[in-house]
Scaffold this motif. Sequence first.
Motif, PDB file in Angstrom:
ATOM      1  N   THR A  51       0.813  -1.223   0.000  1.00 44.32           N
ATOM      2  CA  THR A  51       0.000   0.000   0.000  1.00 44.32           C
ATOM      3  C   THR A  51       0.844   1.270   0.000  1.00 44.32           C
ATOM      4  O   THR A  51       0.323   2.359   0.237  1.00 44.32           O
ATOM      5  CB  THR A  51      -0.905   0.010   1.250  1.00 44.32           C
ATOM      6  OG1 THR A  51      -0.051  -0.047   2.409  1.00 44.32           O
ATOM      7  CG2 THR A  51      -1.849  -1.167   1.271  1.00 44.32           C
ATOM      8  N   SER A  83       4.012   3.809  -1.898  1.00 47.40           N
ATOM      9  CA  SER A  83       4.023   4.557  -3.158  1.00 47.40           C
ATOM     10  C   SER A  83       4.186   3.630  -4.357  1.00 47.40           C
ATOM     11  O   SER A  83       3.644   3.892  -5.435  1.00 47.40           O
ATOM     12  CB  SER A  83       5.125   5.616  -3.134  1.00 47.40           C
ATOM     13  OG  SER A  83       6.359   5.026  -2.834  1.00 47.40           O
ATOM     14  N   VAL A  84       4.889   2.512  -4.179  1.00 49.04           N
ATOM     15  CA  VAL A  84       5.077   1.594  -5.316  1.00 49.04           C
ATOM     16  C   VAL A  84       3.750   0.903  -5.649  1.00 49.04           C
ATOM     17  O   VAL A  84       3.348   0.838  -6.822  1.00 49.04           O
ATOM     18  CB  VAL A  84       6.177   0.551  -5.007  1.00 49.04           C
ATOM     19  CG1 VAL A  84       6.347  -0.400  -6.174  1.00 49.04           C
ATOM     20  CG2 VAL A  84       7.490   1.247  -4.693  1.00 49.04           C
ATOM     21  N   ARG A 123      -2.201  -5.962   5.071  1.00 47.10           N
ATOM     22  CA  ARG A 123      -2.384  -6.885   6.198  1.00 47.10           C
ATOM     23  C   ARG A 123      -3.837  -6.958   6.614  1.00 47.10           C
ATOM     24  O   ARG A 123      -4.336  -7.998   6.984  1.00 47.10           O
ATOM     25  CB  ARG A 123      -1.527  -6.432   7.389  1.00 47.10           C
ATOM     26  CG  ARG A 123      -0.082  -6.827   7.248  1.00 47.10           C
ATOM     27  CD  ARG A 123       0.764  -6.224   8.332  1.00 47.10           C
ATOM     28  NE  ARG A 123       1.063  -4.822   8.059  1.00 47.10           N
ATOM     29  CZ  ARG A 123       1.941  -4.095   8.728  1.00 47.10           C
ATOM     30  NH1 ARG A 123       2.593  -4.636   9.730  1.00 47.10           N
ATOM     31  NH2 ARG A 123       2.165  -2.838   8.414  1.00 47.10           N
ATOM     32  N   THR A 138       5.891  -4.926  -1.121  1.00 51.38           N
ATOM     33  CA  THR A 138       5.925  -4.742   0.334  1.00 51.38           C
ATOM     34  C   THR A 138       7.335  -4.364   0.771  1.00 51.38           C
ATOM     35  O   THR A 138       8.319  -4.568   0.041  1.00 51.38           O
ATOM     36  CB  THR A 138       5.486  -6.020   1.068  1.00 51.38           C
ATOM     37  OG1 THR A 138       6.376  -7.081   0.737  1.00 51.38           O
ATOM     38  CG2 THR A 138       4.066  -6.400   0.694  1.00 51.38           C
ATOM     39  N   CYS A 153       9.642   4.358  -8.579  1.00 52.42           N
ATOM     40  CA  CYS A 153       8.407   3.804  -9.146  1.00 52.42           C
ATOM     41  C   CYS A 153       7.827   4.651 -10.282  1.00 52.42           C
ATOM     42  O   CYS A 153       7.149   4.126 -11.165  1.00 52.42           O
ATOM     43  CB  CYS A 153       7.372   3.549  -8.060  1.00 52.42           C
ATOM     44  SG  CYS A 153       6.985   4.959  -7.014  1.00 52.42           S
TER      45      CYS A 153
END
Length: 214
Positions: free
Chosen positions: A8, A10-11, A31, A68, A136
């Motif tokens: 969740t 920036s990537v 999660r 992650t 990213c």
Amino acid sequence: MNIAVLGTGSVGHTLGSKLVERGHTVMMGARSESNERAAAWALGAGPLASHGSFARAAAFGSVIINCTSGTASLAALEMAGADNLAGKILMDVANPLDYSSGRLRLTVVNTDSLGEQIQRAFPRTRVVKTLNTMNCQVMVNPGLLPGQHAVFVSGNDAQARAEVAGYLKDWFGWPAVIDLGDITTARGPEMLLPLWVSLMDVMDTTIFNVTIVR
Ligand SMILES: NC(=O)c1ccc[n+]([C@@H]2O[C@H](COP(=O)([O-])OP(=O)(O)OC[C@H]3O[C@@H](n4cnc5c(N)ncnc54)[C@H](OP(=O)(O)O)[C@@H]3O)[C@@H](O)[C@H]2O)c1
């Protein structure tokens, strides 16, 4: 294509948004089912976007992208579930960065890599390390930089590496991909990160990449 973006940050947001823009159905995993960043992303990204737990996203995706935190990737993928990842390509974009001492160190290095750790932990999954060597914004838009610059793939399954090279071209516009070989070759791209961080300081931007010339 149904694509799971696990992460969740920036990537995850940048890759997820670009994939939705390209017409794919994307579930962002976290999660918790009710992760606020994932919920906000899905709301803003439109009807092709959704969010859920790591496990629900992994079950949904035909292809999984691991976005992650590198120090938590193995735990996150355990939550995703080996059965939900089995038989699928997992594009591993994560870097094993640890700043806990105040200076950057890699948590795995030289004789091993995060990509290899993930492949060992999930032997039924086709792990391909890629895209971890650039910001990213550059991942999803290589045209931000002039000329041909480098993106690598590493993985034990040659067919999976070729498929990922195709995705990089179709999804993001990477014209040429450097196929390094089996998953042990992920060590090099992961060990580029200390150089990348030093370059970020002296270039005063995150929008740069390495070029290979011969
Ligand atoms: N930033 C870039 O441009 C860039 C470029 C190349 C590679 N990378 C790599 O891409 C990855 C993602 O970077 P990022 O900055 O977008 O995000 P990040 O902050 O590094 O990671 C965020 C994700 O990690 C999960 N996470 C954190 N601790 C966890 C734990 N203990 N157990 C399970 N999951 C955990 C979070 O889960 P929750 O959602 O549940 O909180 C979240 O989804 C990193 O490995 C980074 O090194 C980043």
